[in-house]
Design an enzyme around this catalytic site. Structure first.
Site, PDB file in Angstrom:
ATOM      1  CB  CYS A   1      -9.211   1.298  -3.446  1.00  0.00           C
ATOM      2  SG  CYS A   1      -9.827   2.884  -4.013  1.00  0.00           S
TER       3      CYS A   1
ATOM      4  NE  ARG B   1     -12.804   5.896  -0.885  1.00  0.00           N
ATOM      5  CZ  ARG B   1     -11.840   5.175  -1.445  1.00  0.00           C
ATOM      6  NH1 ARG B   1     -12.084   3.932  -1.825  1.00  0.00           N
ATOM      7  NH2 ARG B   1     -10.634   5.672  -1.623  1.00  0.00           N
TER       8      ARG B   1
END
Ligand code: BEZ
Length: 241
Positions: free
Chosen positions: A58, A141
């Protein structure tokens, strides 16, 4: 909110589909409160989720997106991030990224686009970002491309372990804008400057016409016709300097 139950009584939340209006929500973000999608009317938005703050994949993604933010802005596109974390965690993580993290030649990266706090998963559930086969509380995601009228135009879903390709996200944005502007489709791996595809012939007459029109079109066969589209013309229409 629509839900379905499977045999294990596990809840699955539906996700918006291409062509749907983007589900509305009000949220607290690192840049203040937002009303979505109304605050973004007239602009494209990329709404994307990530599993958690203070995680390495991330972090690499946020740095990359922040680095490219101006490029997306020049294409009339705003970025909005989300994870199932609280506001103070978001703030602390973004400060750490700026102060300490180096990645891929980037450092001192300031994330200026809003990052939504979604501890109660209000938004994540509306957008199908929680996929319980992958994780019960962390968002996958997901990337939603939402157009200036607030319509979902494309979606990408990746698992937790797989960092996204931001060149592809940008390419997809520009390709959709080009399709809208010039009423064409874009072939595999298209980038500005490459030939575009015109819609397949819908009648025998048009098919015949296409095959005999050698001035503008190049037809492999009646259903597969391309034409050049000048790169500068595409960029002039889409990219603000
Ligand atoms: C990461 O961002 O590094 C990550 C987050 C959740 C699961 C796996 C990796």
């Amino acid at each position: 909110m629509e839900t379905t139950e499977n045999n294990n009584q596990e809840q699955h939340f539906t996700m918006p589909r291409i062509g749907d209006k983007a589900p509305e929500f009000k949220a607290i973000t690192t840049q203040g409160e937002i009303n979505f999608p109304s605050d973004y009317k007239g602009k494209w938005v990329i709404l994307f989720s990530h599993p958690a703050d203070f995680t390495p994949v991330c972090t690499s993604e946020f740095m990359t997106f922040a680095h490219l933010e101006q490029k997306f802005d020049n294409a009339n596109c705003k970025l909005v991030g989300l994870s199932v974390d609280g506001l103070y965690s978001h703030i602390a993580w973004l400060r750490t990224i700026k102060d300490k993290i180096k990645f891929n030649g980037m450092e001192n990266i300031e994330v200026k686009f809003p990052l939504i706090e979604d501890i109660i998963m209000n938004v994540a559930k509306k957008y199908g970002m929680i996929q319980s086969g992958e994780h019960k509380t962390q968002a996958v995601r997901a990337v939603f491309f939402i157009d200036p009228e607030g319509t979902v135009r494309a979606l990408i879903y990746y698992p937790l372990s797989l960092g996204r390709n931001f060149d592809e996200i940008y390419r997809a944005l520009i390709a959709m804008q080009t399709s809208d502007k010039f009423n064409v489709a874009t072939p595999a791996d298209w980038v500005p400057g490459k030939d575009v595809i015109i819609s397949p012939a819908g009648s025998c007459g048009v098919a015949e016409e296409r095959m005999s029109n050698t001035d503008e079109l190049e037809c492999e066969d009646w259903f597969f016709c391309t034409k050049p589209l000048d790169k500068d013309m595409v960029l002039k229409e889409i990219i603000k300097n």
